[in-house]
Write a protein that holds these residues in place. Structure first.
Motif, PDB file in Angstrom:
ATOM      1  N   MET A  67       0.566  -0.568  -0.128  1.00  0.00           N
ATOM      2  CA  MET A  67       0.113   0.081  -0.206  1.00  0.00           C
ATOM      3  C   MET A  67       0.713   1.359  -0.215  1.00  0.00           C
ATOM      4  SD  MET A  67      -3.328  -0.088   2.054  1.00  0.00           S
ATOM      5  CE  MET A  67      -2.903  -2.318   3.655  1.00  0.00           C
ATOM      6  N   ALA A  68       1.891   1.531   0.678  1.00  0.00           N
ATOM      7  CA  ALA A  68       3.236   2.135   0.399  1.00  0.00           C
ATOM      8  C   ALA A  68       3.649   2.645  -0.534  1.00  0.00           C
ATOM      9  CB  ALA A  68       3.980   2.349   1.815  1.00  0.00           C
ATOM     10  N   ALA A  69       3.697   1.617  -2.176  1.00  0.00           N
ATOM     11  CA  ALA A  69       3.730   2.089  -2.768  1.00  0.00           C
ATOM     12  C   ALA A  69       3.100   2.323  -3.993  1.00  0.00           C
ATOM     13  CB  ALA A  69       4.665   0.412  -3.384  1.00  0.00           C
ATOM     14  N   ALA A  70       2.138   1.780  -3.807  1.00  0.00           N
ATOM     15  CA  ALA A  70       1.334   2.720  -4.442  1.00  0.00           C
ATOM     16  C   ALA A  70       0.641   3.539  -4.094  1.00  0.00           C
ATOM     17  CB  ALA A  70      -0.766   1.300  -4.205  1.00  0.00           C
ATOM     18  N   GLY A  71       0.897   4.392  -2.645  1.00  0.00           N
ATOM     19  CA  GLY A  71       0.870   5.646  -2.259  1.00  0.00           C
ATOM     20  C   GLY A  71       1.203   6.195  -2.737  1.00  0.00           C
ATOM     21  N   LEU A  72       2.513   5.626  -3.213  1.00  0.00           N
ATOM     22  CA  LEU A  72       3.902   6.893  -3.295  1.00  0.00           C
ATOM     23  C   LEU A  72       3.610   7.266  -4.928  1.00  0.00           C
ATOM     24  CD1 LEU A  72       7.317   4.914  -2.357  1.00  0.00           C
ATOM     25  CD2 LEU A  72       6.589   7.072  -1.439  1.00  0.00           C
ATOM     26  N   VAL A  73       3.210   6.656  -5.476  1.00  0.00           N
ATOM     27  CA  VAL A  73       2.140   6.902  -6.901  1.00  0.00           C
ATOM     28  C   VAL A  73       0.613   7.820  -7.027  1.00  0.00           C
ATOM     29  CG1 VAL A  73       0.970   5.737  -8.494  1.00  0.00           C
ATOM     30  CG2 VAL A  73       2.769   4.316  -7.862  1.00  0.00           C
ATOM     31  N   LEU A  74       0.231   7.779  -5.973  1.00  0.00           N
ATOM     32  CA  LEU A  74      -0.694   8.802  -5.658  1.00  0.00           C
ATOM     33  C   LEU A  74      -0.171   9.736  -5.438  1.00  0.00           C
ATOM     34  CD1 LEU A  74      -3.408   6.539  -3.565  1.00  0.00           C
ATOM     35  CD2 LEU A  74      -3.750   7.226  -6.414  1.00  0.00           C
ATOM     36  N   SER A  75       0.564   9.423  -4.309  1.00  0.00           N
ATOM     37  CA  SER A  75       1.469  11.295  -3.915  1.00  0.00           C
ATOM     38  C   SER A  75       1.617  12.285  -5.200  1.00  0.00           C
ATOM     39  CB  SER A  75       2.048  11.109  -2.931  1.00  0.00           C
ATOM     40  OG  SER A  75       1.343  10.464  -1.927  1.00  0.00           O
ATOM     41  N   ALA A  76       2.638  11.024  -6.269  1.00  0.00           N
ATOM     42  CA  ALA A  76       3.607  12.185  -7.044  1.00  0.00           C
ATOM     43  C   ALA A  76       2.458  11.692  -7.937  1.00  0.00           C
ATOM     44  CB  ALA A  76       3.723  11.020  -8.100  1.00  0.00           C
ATOM     45  N   LEU A  77       1.211  11.761  -8.304  1.00  0.00           N
ATOM     46  CA  LEU A  77       0.124  12.186  -8.925  1.00  0.00           C
ATOM     47  C   LEU A  77      -0.618  13.183  -8.413  1.00  0.00           C
ATOM     48  CD1 LEU A  77      -0.988   8.454 -10.811  1.00  0.00           C
ATOM     49  CD2 LEU A  77       0.650  10.069 -11.779  1.00  0.00           C
ATOM     50  N   ALA A  78      -0.364  13.291  -7.348  1.00  0.00           N
ATOM     51  CA  ALA A  78      -1.605  14.378  -6.813  1.00  0.00           C
ATOM     52  C   ALA A  78      -1.686  15.905  -7.429  1.00  0.00           C
ATOM     53  CB  ALA A  78      -1.936  14.120  -5.748  1.00  0.00           C
ATOM     54  N   PRO A  79      -0.648  16.536  -7.444  1.00  0.00           N
ATOM     55  CA  PRO A  79      -0.488  18.130  -8.539  1.00  0.00           C
ATOM     56  C   PRO A  79      -1.450  17.708  -9.606  1.00  0.00           C
ATOM     57  CG  PRO A  79       1.950  17.103  -6.688  1.00  0.00           C
ATOM     58  CD  PRO A  79       0.867  15.664  -6.724  1.00  0.00           C
ATOM     59  N   ALA A  80      -0.578  16.566 -10.299  1.00  0.00           N
ATOM     60  CA  ALA A  80      -0.824  17.130 -11.790  1.00  0.00           C
ATOM     61  C   ALA A  80      -2.888  16.849 -11.680  1.00  0.00           C
ATOM     62  CB  ALA A  80      -0.900  15.578 -12.569  1.00  0.00           C
ATOM     63  N   HIS A  81      -3.504  15.443 -11.308  1.00  0.00           N
ATOM     64  CA  HIS A  81      -4.562  15.277 -10.803  1.00  0.00           C
ATOM     65  C   HIS A  81      -5.521  17.438 -10.363  1.00  0.00           C
ATOM     66  CE1 HIS A  81      -5.635  11.621 -12.660  1.00  0.00           C
ATOM     67  NE2 HIS A  81      -4.583  11.560 -12.489  1.00  0.00           N
ATOM     68  N   LEU A  82      -4.882  17.895  -8.851  1.00  0.00           N
ATOM     69  CA  LEU A  82      -6.175  18.495  -7.733  1.00  0.00           C
ATOM     70  C   LEU A  82      -5.442  19.750  -8.919  1.00  0.00           C
ATOM     71  CD1 LEU A  82      -5.151  17.431  -4.788  1.00  0.00           C
ATOM     72  CD2 LEU A  82      -6.835  16.927  -6.153  1.00  0.00           C
ATOM     73  N   LEU A  83      -4.451  20.117  -9.172  1.00  0.00           N
ATOM     74  CA  LEU A  83      -4.047  21.193 -10.597  1.00  0.00           C
ATOM     75  C   LEU A  83      -4.435  21.262 -11.535  1.00  0.00           C
ATOM     76  CD1 LEU A  83      -0.560  22.052  -9.251  1.00  0.00           C
ATOM     77  CD2 LEU A  83      -2.267  22.985  -8.404  1.00  0.00           C
ATOM     78  N   GLY A  84      -5.271  20.681 -11.937  1.00  0.00           N
ATOM     79  CA  GLY A  84      -5.561  19.414 -13.355  1.00  0.00           C
ATOM     80  C   GLY A  84      -5.996  19.959 -14.437  1.00  0.00           C
ATOM     81  N   PRO A  85      -6.461  19.083 -15.685  1.00  0.00           N
ATOM     82  CA  PRO A  85      -6.641  19.953 -16.814  1.00  0.00           C
ATOM     83  C   PRO A  85      -7.371  20.675 -16.718  1.00  0.00           C
ATOM     84  CG  PRO A  85      -7.515  17.598 -16.367  1.00  0.00           C
ATOM     85  CD  PRO A  85      -7.456  18.156 -15.110  1.00  0.00           C
TER      86      PRO A  85
END
Length: 331
Positions: A67-85
């Motif tokens: 779950m921590a490995a998946a959490g690292l992926v989510l944390s890395a994706l968060a700025p791109a999604h939340l600052l998003g399209p």
């Protein structure tokens, strides 16, 4: 950060949406400034503490490392999604671009790994509690199971990727004429990513509740399980499914509306878009909440962290001694 859809009415009709939009923007900025560093730091620390001593890992540790490995992926994706399209208007983040589709597929893969790891953690905790003398829930088996979880998540993400791609290139490829609805990808994610692990973890919790009420000879021989492990399991299940349920509810709502052929507009469109934004924010928050739960509830984590720090200090001291010994030799 998020913008209200323009429906041509303006005036007071847009005020509630604007207030909610400002609140969501403030929450997203707060998460980007606090939650993302916490998620990256604690998930990396959880992985480092458990992986530096693989022999000391238990079955739950393997799932939490997954779950921590998946959490690292989510944390890395968060700025791109939340600052998003729709927020910044950058061409590279435009809806339908290759980058946006790639980010969405990575988000889906991390979501699948997170919830399936949680569900399998509950099932293996029941097996370990019910059959303490067997090795069905051993660390060796759990590592292989986690490998299969990532493989299955990638396969499911690939099927969703086909739907998303065909929804944008159907006019150019005849093979995509029958698979061009993104709602089909949402339905796949809803079924395989939420309903299946949700039923599995509910079944596991019911079995654990029943077995805790029964005192069997095996229980007396093996001793009572660690209460902190049970608290950690319940807290993790509640946190993961509580934070991910809104995201899948919005997928369900969008899929149902598309299946009925009802166009969404006006206030309904505003509500749906704001619900999607809020649910995505809660999903990203799970990447920071779960490692914090593991840090504060798991009683073995402080000892593992101390051993890691001592090992790092010994390594630093040995390097210093080697440098000190090399200076007289150079002289």
């Amino acid at each position: 950060m998020w913008s209200c859809p323009l429906n041509g009415t303006g005036g007071e009709d847009q005020l509630p949406c604007q207030h909610v939009q400002r609140a969501l923007s403030a929450l997203s900025l707060l998460y980007l400034l606090v939650g993302v560093p916490l998620g990256l730091g604690y998930n990396a620390l959880l992985l480092l503490v458990n992986l530096h001593d693989p022999g000391g890992m238990t079955m739950p540790d393997v799932y939490f490392a997954n779950m921590a490995a998946a959490g690292l992926v989510l944390s890395a994706l968060a700025p791109a999604h939340l600052l998003g399209p729709g927020a910044a208007g950058w061409a590279v983040w435009d809806v339908g671009s290759e980058v946006h589709v790639t980010l969405l597929v990575l988000f889906n893969v991390a979501a699948l790994v997170t919830l399936y790891s949680t569900a399998l953690l509950g099932l293996d905790c029941y097996i370990e509690r019910a059959l303490p003398r067997t090795y069905m829930s051993s660390v060796y088996n759990t590592r292989h199971v986690c490998g299969f979880v990532w493989g299955g998540a990638l396969l499911t993400g690939f099927s969703s990727l086909l739907f998303y791609i065909c929804s944008h290139v159907a006019a150019r490829l005849a093979e995509c004429s029958q698979v061009r609805d993104t709602e089909a990808a949402d339905a796949i994610m809803l079924l395989s990513g939420y309903l299946v692990p949700g039923l599995a973890v509910l079944y596991a919790l019911v079995l654990l509740t029943r077995i805790r009420k029964e005192d069997t000879p095996l229980d007396r021989d093996a001793g009572q399980p660690d209460p902190s492990a049970h608290r950690l399991l319940v807290a993790t299940v509640c946190a993961q499914f509580g934070l991910w349920t809104p995201h899948y509810l919005t997928l369900l709502g969008r899929t149902v509306l598309a299946a009925r052929g009802r166009p969404v507009g006006g206030h309904h469109l505003e509500t749906l878009l704001l619900a999607e934004d809020l649910s995505r924010f809660l999903a990203f928050a799970s990447s920071a909440v779960v490692p914090l739960l593991y840090r504060h509830i798991d009683r073995n984590f402080p000892g593992k962290l101390r051993r890691l720090m001592k090992k790092l200090q010994r390594g630093h001291q040995s390097c210093s001694l080697d440098e000190a010994g090399a200076q007289p030799a150079m002289a």
